[in-house]
Every structure is written in C-alpha cells, then in structure tokens.
Scaffold this active site. Structure first.
Site, PDB file in Angstrom:
ATOM      1  N   ASP A  12       0.880  -1.278   0.102  1.00  0.00           N
ATOM      2  CA  ASP A  12      -0.055  -0.075  -0.025  1.00  0.00           C
ATOM      3  C   ASP A  12       1.001   1.242   0.257  1.00  0.00           C
ATOM      4  O   ASP A  12       1.765   1.444   0.979  1.00  0.00           O
ATOM      5  CB  ASP A  12      -0.861  -0.121   1.227  1.00  0.00           C
ATOM      6  CG  ASP A  12      -1.760   1.135   1.016  1.00  0.00           C
ATOM      7  OD1 ASP A  12      -1.789   2.007   0.498  1.00  0.00           O
ATOM      8  OD2 ASP A  12      -2.708   1.063   2.244  1.00  0.00           O
ATOM      9  N   ASP A 108      -3.013   2.497  -6.048  1.00  0.00           N
ATOM     10  CA  ASP A 108      -1.781   2.572  -5.001  1.00  0.00           C
ATOM     11  C   ASP A 108      -1.585   1.513  -4.421  1.00  0.00           C
ATOM     12  O   ASP A 108      -0.812   1.385  -3.271  1.00  0.00           O
ATOM     13  CB  ASP A 108      -2.286   3.789  -4.204  1.00  0.00           C
ATOM     14  CG  ASP A 108      -3.679   3.785  -3.500  1.00  0.00           C
ATOM     15  OD1 ASP A 108      -4.494   2.917  -3.945  1.00  0.00           O
ATOM     16  OD2 ASP A 108      -3.743   4.413  -2.485  1.00  0.00           O
ATOM     17  N   GLU A 109      -2.320   0.171  -4.719  1.00  0.00           N
ATOM     18  CA  GLU A 109      -2.244  -1.168  -3.935  1.00  0.00           C
ATOM     19  C   GLU A 109      -2.063  -2.336  -4.918  1.00  0.00           C
ATOM     20  O   GLU A 109      -2.557  -2.209  -6.073  1.00  0.00           O
ATOM     21  CB  GLU A 109      -3.396  -1.269  -3.039  1.00  0.00           C
ATOM     22  CG  GLU A 109      -3.737  -0.103  -1.927  1.00  0.00           C
ATOM     23  CD  GLU A 109      -4.909  -0.543  -1.055  1.00  0.00           C
ATOM     24  OE1 GLU A 109      -5.017  -1.536  -0.511  1.00  0.00           O
ATOM     25  OE2 GLU A 109      -5.571   0.555  -0.858  1.00  0.00           O
TER      26      GLU A 109
END
Length: 394
Positions: A12, A108-109
């Site tokens: 993350d 974003d992960e």
C-alpha cells in the site's frame, strides 16, 4: 511462512496522492496538505490528505471549508492524475522485478504472490518485502506499507496496521492473536451494512468471526459467509488476478455513470445492465465462469474491490447480478458513498467444449433461455426482448 503455504505481500503506497504532490513540490513536505477537487472553490471536496493533515482530523470526502475549519493552515492542491498514474506504473515495474504474479487493487495498492520467488532470491518473504520497501523509497521517493501473510485478506490487514513505512507479518503462529485486536470492519469486504449485521449477532472482532462455524455464516450471509470464513482463516487461496489474466482469461464489462449514483435502486439497475452485457459476452464465446469480481469507483476517486468463487459454473444474467449485488452490498454498505463507476468481471472460465459437472445448483433452464433471447436480439434488435428485471426484489 509455514511449510506449503503461499507467501503473499500486500503493498500500500502511503497517502499516495498527497505524498506524490509533496514529492513533486518538496516545499509542501512539512505542511498539512490535501488534494482537493477544486481548491479555488469552497464547495470542493478533499480527495486525499497527508499525515500532518490527518492529525487535525481532516477526512477524505469532506468539503474544503470543513477541512479548513479543523486545520486553518491546510494547503490544498489540485490533483495531477497523470502523475499518479506515472508513479503507480513506476512502482509496479519494481514489483515485476520480483514476481509476475501481481494483482493491482486501485492505483496505489497491489498484491504480490512471491511464493516461487523466495528460492530465486534466496531469502524469506519478510526479507523480500524489506528489499521492495527500500527500493521504492530509494528509487521513487515514496513510502509503502507491506503486509506479509499466507492469504490475500490477511496480507491486506497487515499492510493497514502500520503506516507509514510499516511492515506487518501475519503467519500461522500469530494469526489468531492478531485477529483478537481487530474489529470486524477492519477487514476488506466487510462494509457498514455487514459490520452492523455481525455486531447484532455479537460478532465484534475478527476473532469472533473466526470462531463462527462456516455453516452459520453461510446461513446468514449466503455465498459471502463462505468468503468471510475463508478470508479470516487465511484460506482465500484464489490465484491473483493479474492484468494478463484480465486480458486473456476473463470476461467483463464496466461503465461510468452519467452522474454520481446515490440511490440503491439506480445502483441495482446499473448492476443489472452490466450483468446482462457480461452474460451475453460469456455465451457469445461459449464460456461459463466460476468466479466473479466487482470493482467500485467512488466519487472521491477511491476504489474498493472483491471477488467470490461460486461452487458451480454460471453464465446467466440473474446469477451474475445476484452475486455482483451481494459483493457490492458488502463492500459499500447500506449508506454507501456516491458511486462513479462499477466493473463486473468473470473469470475462472470453462468453454462449452469442456466437461462440466452438473450439480443441484446448475440452472440449465435459465442458460437455454438466455441463449434463446440472445438469438432473438441478434435478429430483431437489442430492445426486442429481455428477461423480467427482478432485481427490485433484492
């Protein structure tokens, strides 16, 4: 990780939008910063914030004027989505140096299956995670938190536990003890609606959920109950859905609404329309699916996503809608945030030439009916006939 167990990392990127803005403009680094829809308008909303802004209680989705009441010195900047995409791709290039089994989860992960990479790099999963974490910081300048575990859901729980630049290991030896410290709504796939229902059953922690018999959960939550049981137990062993799989081994459809959707009946109609399209595409290629994946994009540009594997193959629109709506309900909750877009994807496919074991769950009448409707539509037009839209009964 235990013998024979998978090694799954969930990575993350910490406060990704705001951190990227501070990277682009280093003078912002020591200030409370928020990325906002339109910083020139008091009616704009907060899309993301850094940790200094979080200290003041600034929240994603609130109006700029509300945020500045909490933090008068808050600096708001306009989003640069092209830059976010660029930095996301740069991070993924680093991930691909360690494994090609990568499932993105929003911008974003990512999940990484590094099970087979450990021998290649001659290190443990934790050592590999530290190496990736350092490389992202050194080469890109951003921090990431990583969860290391033997299941996707548990690794996601781990990455959420320590931020920024955190690393949490959840393995068989500490798995149960960690569950005792976490609330039910700390787990992905448990939205407000499901969390409320669980608490009404006096299931408050993830340990409480872990202790429930699977049949009890299936009785009260249907197919989602089985998913909850497997996820909290660390046996959510579906393989990661990689971008390559999306291109070659799945059938899906997504759409962006003409306006932000806030009404559940509108959501149902939207899901039903997507289910019809996915169903038709499956049958056009003589495919049936066993896994369904739903991604929701909200008005504040955040994402949530989850998948279920069903115990039989399907292609008809009623089942696709039913499973998609169950996933949506668990992700978004009863009082959901405004929804911008939804995607339904089916995978774990078999072709019509493959032998399928027919069981009590296989609805062959619906399959034949849908195929007949496809032929009528092809001949007389898309609006000439359709199945009754019974989604309002959900």
């Amino acid at each position: 990780m235990g013998t024979g167990k998978r090694a799954i990392l969930h990575i993350d990127m910490n406060n990704f939008y705001a951190s990227t803005e501070c990277l682009l403009n280093p003078s912002l680094k020591n200030y409370a910063v928020a990325v906002a829809g339109d910083p020139n308008k008091r009616t704009g909303i907060i899309l993301a914030k850094n940790y200094l802004a979080k200290v003041y209680g600034v929240k994603t989705g609130e109006a700029i004027w509300e945020a500045k009441q909490k933090c008068p010195t808050l600096i708001t900047v306009a989003p640069h989505f092209d830059k976010y995409e660029e930095y996301s791709k740069r991070a993924q290039k680093i991930y691909y140096q360690y494994t090609d089994l990568i499932e993105p989860f929003g911008i974003d992960e990512c999940w990484l299956d590094v099970t087979d990479s450990l021998k290649l790099f001659n290190c443990s999963a934790v050592e590999l995670a530290k190496r990736i974490q350092k490389q992202i910081l050194d080469e890109i300048g951003l921090t990431v938190s990583i969860g290391v575990s033997f299941g996707k859901t548990l690794s996601k729980l781990g990455s959420d536990m320590k931020k920024p630049l955190g690393l949490t290991v959840i393995e068989e030896s500490n798995h149960v003890e960690i569950l005792k410290k976490l609330k039910v709504d700390d787990m992905i796939m448990i939205g407000k609606h499901t969390a409320k229902k669980l608490r009404q059953m006096n299931i408050n922690s993830l340990y409480d959920l872990y202790m429930q018999p699977v049949e009890f959960l299936k009785k009260h939550f249907g197919v989602i109950g089985l998913y909850l049981h497997n996820a909290v137990s660390g046996v959510d062993d579906d393989k990661l859905i990689t971008p390559k799989d999306e291109d070659t081994k799945s059938v899906g459809n997504g759409a962006t609404a003409v306006h932000d959707m806030t009404d559940i009946e509108e959501i149902k109609a939207f899901l039903h329309d997507l289910a019809v399209r996915v169903s038709k595409r499956l049958r056009a290629h003589s495919f049936k699916a066993k896994t369904i994946h739903v991604t929701i994009k909200y008005a504040d540009f955040t994402y949530s996503s989850a998948q279920h594997t069903i115990n039989h193959y399907f292609s008809n629109e009623q089942e696709i809608f039913k499973y998609a709506y169950e996933i949506f309900s668990s992700l978004a909750g009863e009082k959901f945030s405004p929804v911008r877009a939804i995607r339904i994807c089916t995978c774990n496919l078999i072709s019509g030439e493959d032998k399928e074991q027919v069981n009590i769950f296989t609805n062959t009448k619906n399959e034949h009916l849908c195929s007949a409707i496809d032929k009528i539509k092809d001949k007389f037009g898309e609006n000439s006939i359709s199945l009754a839209k019974d989604y309002k009964s959900f």
